[in-house]
Design a protein around this motif. Structure first.
Motif, PDB file in Angstrom:
ATOM      1  N   SER A 138      69.760  10.618  98.891  1.00  0.00           N
ATOM      2  CA  SER A 138      71.006  10.639  98.140  1.00  0.00           C
ATOM      3  C   SER A 138      71.861  11.834  98.541  1.00  0.00           C
ATOM      4  O   SER A 138      73.080  11.708  98.717  1.00  0.00           O
ATOM      5  CB  SER A 138      70.704  10.686  96.643  1.00  0.00           C
ATOM      6  OG  SER A 138      71.894  10.755  95.905  1.00  0.00           O
ATOM      7  N   ALA A 139      71.244  12.981  98.702  1.00  0.00           N
ATOM      8  CA  ALA A 139      71.974  14.185  99.113  1.00  0.00           C
ATOM      9  C   ALA A 139      72.553  14.006 100.514  1.00  0.00           C
ATOM     10  O   ALA A 139      73.691  14.411 100.785  1.00  0.00           O
ATOM     11  CB  ALA A 139      71.056  15.399  99.069  1.00  0.00           C
ATOM     12  N   ARG A 190      65.829  11.541  96.361  1.00  0.00           N
ATOM     13  CA  ARG A 190      66.821  12.600  96.131  1.00  0.00           C
ATOM     14  C   ARG A 190      67.368  13.125  97.445  1.00  0.00           C
ATOM     15  O   ARG A 190      68.562  13.390  97.571  1.00  0.00           O
ATOM     16  CB  ARG A 190      66.205  13.739  95.321  1.00  0.00           C
ATOM     17  CG  ARG A 190      66.025  13.400  93.853  1.00  0.00           C
ATOM     18  CD  ARG A 190      65.654  14.615  93.034  1.00  0.00           C
ATOM     19  NE  ARG A 190      64.406  15.235  93.448  1.00  0.00           N
ATOM     20  CZ  ARG A 190      63.216  14.944  92.967  1.00  0.00           C
ATOM     21  NH1 ARG A 190      63.111  14.019  92.021  1.00  0.00           N
ATOM     22  NH2 ARG A 190      62.142  15.558  93.390  1.00  0.00           N
ATOM     23  N   ASP A 191      66.489  13.300  98.439  1.00  0.00           N
ATOM     24  CA  ASP A 191      66.934  13.776  99.751  1.00  0.00           C
ATOM     25  C   ASP A 191      67.885  12.782 100.401  1.00  0.00           C
ATOM     26  O   ASP A 191      68.901  13.164 100.987  1.00  0.00           O
ATOM     27  CB  ASP A 191      65.737  14.022 100.671  1.00  0.00           C
ATOM     28  CG  ASP A 191      64.902  15.209 100.227  1.00  0.00           C
ATOM     29  OD1 ASP A 191      65.408  16.014  99.414  1.00  0.00           O
ATOM     30  OD2 ASP A 191      63.751  15.330 100.689  1.00  0.00           O
TER      31      ASP A 191
END
Length: 45
Positions: free
Chosen positions: A30-31, A27-28
Motif C-alpha cells: 500500500s505504501a 502495508r508495504d
C-alpha cells in the motif's frame, strides 16, 4: 496425545506469525502504491 498438542500449538504459532507477515506485506504494498501515485501526480503537474 501430548505430541498432538505440541504439533497443534506449533501450527497455531506459525499461523499467527504468517498472518502478521502477510499484514506487513499488505502495508508495504500500500505504501509503495501511494508513492507511485504521488510520483505520477507530480509528473503530471
Amino acid at each position: 496425545m501430548r505430541k498432538l498438542f505440541v504439533i497443534l500449538s506449533a501450527a497455531a504459532a506459525l499461523t499467527t506469525a504468517a498472518c502478521n507477515t502477510v499484514a506487513g506485506v499488505g502495508r508495504d504494498a500500500s505504501a509503495a502504491g501511494d508513492a507511485v501515485t504521488d510520483a505520477a501526480e507530480d509528473a503530471a503537474d
